[in-house]
Motif scaffolding. Structure first.
Motif, PDB file in Angstrom:
ATOM      1  N   THR A 268       1.113  -1.106  -0.225  1.00  0.00           N
ATOM      2  CA  THR A 268       0.244  -0.062  -0.109  1.00  0.00           C
ATOM      3  C   THR A 268       1.136   1.323   0.245  1.00  0.00           C
ATOM      4  N   LYS A 269       2.170   1.190  -0.445  1.00  0.00           N
ATOM      5  CA  LYS A 269       3.334   2.586   0.154  1.00  0.00           C
ATOM      6  C   LYS A 269       4.035   2.574  -0.616  1.00  0.00           C
ATOM      7  N   GLY A 270       4.344   1.156  -1.375  1.00  0.00           N
ATOM      8  CA  GLY A 270       5.108   0.870  -2.157  1.00  0.00           C
ATOM      9  C   GLY A 270       6.150  -0.145  -2.937  1.00  0.00           C
ATOM     10  N   THR A 271       6.272  -0.402  -4.084  1.00  0.00           N
ATOM     11  CA  THR A 271       6.713  -1.498  -4.408  1.00  0.00           C
ATOM     12  C   THR A 271       8.549  -1.830  -4.270  1.00  0.00           C
ATOM     13  N   LEU A 272       8.779  -3.130  -4.279  1.00  0.00           N
ATOM     14  CA  LEU A 272       9.594  -3.459  -4.487  1.00  0.00           C
ATOM     15  C   LEU A 272      10.222  -3.824  -6.298  1.00  0.00           C
ATOM     16  N   VAL A 273      10.968  -4.099  -7.007  1.00  0.00           N
ATOM     17  CA  VAL A 273      10.957  -4.858  -7.748  1.00  0.00           C
ATOM     18  C   VAL A 273      12.900  -5.617  -8.352  1.00  0.00           C
ATOM     19  N   PHE A 274      12.840  -6.714  -8.692  1.00  0.00           N
ATOM     20  CA  PHE A 274      14.115  -7.354  -8.160  1.00  0.00           C
ATOM     21  C   PHE A 274      14.220  -8.112  -9.752  1.00  0.00           C
ATOM     22  N   ASN A 275      15.327  -8.281 -10.454  1.00  0.00           N
ATOM     23  CA  ASN A 275      15.270  -9.712 -11.598  1.00  0.00           C
ATOM     24  C   ASN A 275      17.143  -9.803 -11.138  1.00  0.00           C
ATOM     25  N   GLN A 276      17.577 -11.299 -11.054  1.00  0.00           N
ATOM     26  CA  GLN A 276      18.590 -11.877 -10.703  1.00  0.00           C
ATOM     27  C   GLN A 276      19.877 -11.775 -11.476  1.00  0.00           C
ATOM     28  N   GLU A 277      18.966 -11.161 -13.466  1.00  0.00           N
ATOM     29  CA  GLU A 277      20.073 -10.834 -14.529  1.00  0.00           C
ATOM     30  C   GLU A 277      20.222  -9.183 -14.311  1.00  0.00           C
ATOM     31  N   ARG A 278      20.252  -8.456 -12.953  1.00  0.00           N
ATOM     32  CA  ARG A 278      21.416  -6.971 -12.799  1.00  0.00           C
ATOM     33  C   ARG A 278      20.569  -7.318 -11.290  1.00  0.00           C
ATOM     34  N   LEU A 279      21.018  -8.116 -11.012  1.00  0.00           N
ATOM     35  CA  LEU A 279      21.399  -8.967  -9.397  1.00  0.00           C
ATOM     36  C   LEU A 279      21.724  -7.471  -8.543  1.00  0.00           C
ATOM     37  N   ASN A 280      22.893  -6.902  -8.875  1.00  0.00           N
ATOM     38  CA  ASN A 280      23.188  -5.817  -8.300  1.00  0.00           C
ATOM     39  C   ASN A 280      22.284  -4.288  -8.299  1.00  0.00           C
ATOM     40  N   GLU A 281      21.505  -4.426  -8.269  1.00  0.00           N
ATOM     41  CA  GLU A 281      19.906  -3.410  -8.440  1.00  0.00           C
ATOM     42  C   GLU A 281      18.445  -4.070  -7.487  1.00  0.00           C
ATOM     43  N   LEU A 282      18.381  -3.211  -7.057  1.00  0.00           N
ATOM     44  CA  LEU A 282      16.600  -3.159  -7.016  1.00  0.00           C
ATOM     45  C   LEU A 282      15.690  -2.544  -6.699  1.00  0.00           C
ATOM     46  N   HIS A 283      14.295  -2.161  -7.328  1.00  0.00           N
ATOM     47  CA  HIS A 283      13.705  -0.654  -7.375  1.00  0.00           C
ATOM     48  C   HIS A 283      12.698  -0.657  -6.604  1.00  0.00           C
ATOM     49  N   PHE A 284      13.293   0.469  -6.322  1.00  0.00           N
ATOM     50  CA  PHE A 284      11.642   0.554  -5.032  1.00  0.00           C
ATOM     51  C   PHE A 284      10.963   2.066  -5.595  1.00  0.00           C
ATOM     52  N   TYR A 285       9.621   1.209  -5.599  1.00  0.00           N
ATOM     53  CA  TYR A 285       8.708   3.380  -6.064  1.00  0.00           C
ATOM     54  C   TYR A 285       8.438   3.114  -4.240  1.00  0.00           C
ATOM     55  N   GLN A 286       8.292   4.140  -4.247  1.00  0.00           N
ATOM     56  CA  GLN A 286       8.045   5.049  -2.602  1.00  0.00           C
ATOM     57  C   GLN A 286       6.386   5.700  -3.327  1.00  0.00           C
ATOM     58  N   ALA A 287       5.217   5.555  -2.527  1.00  0.00           N
ATOM     59  CA  ALA A 287       3.823   5.740  -2.846  1.00  0.00           C
ATOM     60  C   ALA A 287       3.633   7.265  -1.984  1.00  0.00           C
ATOM     61  N   GLY A 288       3.425   8.332  -2.323  1.00  0.00           N
ATOM     62  CA  GLY A 288       3.063   9.999  -1.857  1.00  0.00           C
ATOM     63  C   GLY A 288       4.288  10.397  -2.355  1.00  0.00           C
ATOM     64  N   ARG A 289       4.837  10.446  -3.040  1.00  0.00           N
ATOM     65  CA  ARG A 289       6.139  11.810  -3.850  1.00  0.00           C
ATOM     66  C   ARG A 289       5.795  12.696  -4.258  1.00  0.00           C
ATOM     67  N   ASP A 290       5.602  13.910  -4.742  1.00  0.00           N
ATOM     68  CA  ASP A 290       5.629  14.535  -5.396  1.00  0.00           C
ATOM     69  C   ASP A 290       5.320  13.977  -7.219  1.00  0.00           C
ATOM     70  N   ARG A 291       3.900  14.319  -7.240  1.00  0.00           N
ATOM     71  CA  ARG A 291       3.973  13.596  -8.512  1.00  0.00           C
ATOM     72  C   ARG A 291       5.065  14.021  -9.571  1.00  0.00           C
ATOM     73  N   ARG A 292       5.736  14.992  -9.468  1.00  0.00           N
ATOM     74  CA  ARG A 292       6.846  15.524 -10.208  1.00  0.00           C
ATOM     75  C   ARG A 292       8.594  14.533 -10.525  1.00  0.00           C
ATOM     76  N   HIS A 293       8.055  14.173  -8.794  1.00  0.00           N
ATOM     77  CA  HIS A 293       9.716  12.540  -9.383  1.00  0.00           C
ATOM     78  C   HIS A 293       8.738  11.208  -9.262  1.00  0.00           C
ATOM     79  N   GLU A 294       8.195  11.353  -9.382  1.00  0.00           N
ATOM     80  CA  GLU A 294       6.891   9.840  -9.309  1.00  0.00           C
ATOM     81  C   GLU A 294       7.705   8.685 -10.214  1.00  0.00           C
ATOM     82  N   GLY A 295       8.401   7.994  -9.417  1.00  0.00           N
ATOM     83  CA  GLY A 295       9.068   6.580 -10.473  1.00  0.00           C
ATOM     84  C   GLY A 295       9.949   5.665  -9.431  1.00  0.00           C
TER      85      GLY A 295
END
Length: 372
Positions: A268-295
């Motif tokens: 409800t507050k965010g999302t995490l995405v991971f793929n072993q093909e790029r195992l040194n990266e974790l992607h985090f989406y945080q809900a509620g941020r300034d819409r200009r900075h969403e992503g």
């Protein structure tokens, strides 16, 4: 830690990975002192070659001799899983600690035998789910537990590769039903274990298992073919004990995919995405941020994510598969030395096997099944 003798059974991909990890761990994690003592393979020439290449003191074509040898304190089992139970029970009877590859056994019943025997004997066990040793997976687990994602609403996980996509790939132990299920056991156990690592127990499953390649040559280049009875693709819908649902796919005929082991976890507050093909990266989406900075924010692995800094002092310089195996070995040796055991041990591997077998049963009966 005192010196401890290592015996590795098997000289294939995972046998080499175990040897590399045991050699690397003493220089990466100070105080851990494993010694490569014996390597065993049914092919004596392969055993001799591995001893020379990997630095073992001795070699043998008889795994029983390795298990019985008093210089061995740890037995690493890297054979096809149909042999795991016999080898593990012999090692347990000899009082050895055990590092065993996944899946633990062809069935829940055999996995239970191994788990109960190891716990009764008090030996330390480790199972080769090394992908969850990624420091960024540890961070993801912490973020979920601390509530940074809010209430978890869904999980989508996949492990897809293409090493069985060629219909002329010969029939082998991988597709022999005496060794258990197919893709769901061989690679599906990884994403099932990862789902449990991140979100906890899975209570119920409904599954659809599909055999895509109906037959395979009995030998390389042979015209005679043998019917395949195990799954090439497994698609599961699961219910977690925490209340959310999710989907899991295991697929070893996904043309072009070499290591698509990944997940998306929504909250409800965010999302995490991971793929072993790029195992040194974790992607985090945080809900509620300034819409200009969403992503999605890319979190890149670095020394701030222990134990990355033991391998490299510079962020963004990447850990690899063998580094994850070294972390796995370090955790195992630390537990043997009396430290905290982070697993996965035989009990956790048994829990994963229960889900695999429940999925097979669910697909056969075409209904939801409780993981009992």
């Amino acid at each position: 830690m005192r010196q401890i003798g290592i015996g590795v059974i098997g000289t294939g991909f995972m046998g080499k990975a175990h040897a590399f990890a045991y050699r690397a761990v003493s220089s990466t994690f100070p105080g851990l002192r494993p010694e490569l003592e014996i390597v065993a393979d049914v092919n004596e020439a392969a055993a001799e070659r591995a001893a020379t290449q990997l630095g073992f003191r001795r070699y043998t074509d008889n795994w029983q001799d390795l298990v019985a040898d008093p210089a061995i304190g740890i037995v690493s089992i890297t054979t096809p899983n149909i042999f795991h139970r016999e080898m593990a029970l012999a090692a347990i009877a000899a009082g050895k600690h055990i590092h065993c590859e996944k899946p633990l056994a062809p069935s829940t019943a055999e996995a239970r035998d191994m788990m109960e025997a190891s716990e009764a004997a008090g030996v330390v066990t480790q199972v080769g789910y090394n992908y969850i040793k990624n420091p960024l997976l540890g961070l993801a687990r912490e973020m979920i537990a601390s509530g940074e994602l809010g209430e978890i609403t869904g999980f989508r996980g996949i492990h897809a590769e293409d090493y069985m996509a060629n219909p002329d790939e010969p029939y082998s132990w991988r597709v022999d039903p005496t060794g258990g299920a197919g893709a769901i056991a061989d690679i599906g156990s990884h994403i099932i274990g990862m789902a449990r690592f991140l979100l906890g127990p899975i209570d119920e499953v409904i599954a659809d298992l599909e055999t895509v390649v109906k037959s395979r040559p009995i030998a390389p280049g042979a015209s005679e073919r043998r019917t395949v009875e195990v799954d090439d693709i497994a698609r599961l819908t699961v219910r977690f004990a925490r209340g959310c649902r999710g989907t899991i796919e295991a697929n070893w005929v996904a043309t072009g995919r070499k290591m698509q082991l990944g997940f998306e976890i929504n909250g409800t507050k965010g999302t995490l995405v991971f793929n072993q093909e790029r195992l040194n990266e974790l992607h985090f989406y945080q809900a509620g941020r300034d819409r200009r900075h969403e992503g999605f924010l890319k979190i890149e692995a670095g020394p701030q994510h222990h134990p990355y800094g033991l391998f490299c002092v510079a962020p963004g310089h990447q850990l690899g598969f063998n580094d994850l195996k070294t972390i796995e070995v370090a955790d195992f040796l630390t537990a043997i030395d009396g430290g905290e055991h982070h697993g996965p041990d035989f009990r956790e591997a048994y829990e994963i096997q229960k889900i695999v077998d429940t999925a097979v049963e669910s697909s056969r009966e075409r209904q939801w099944k409780a993981v009992s």
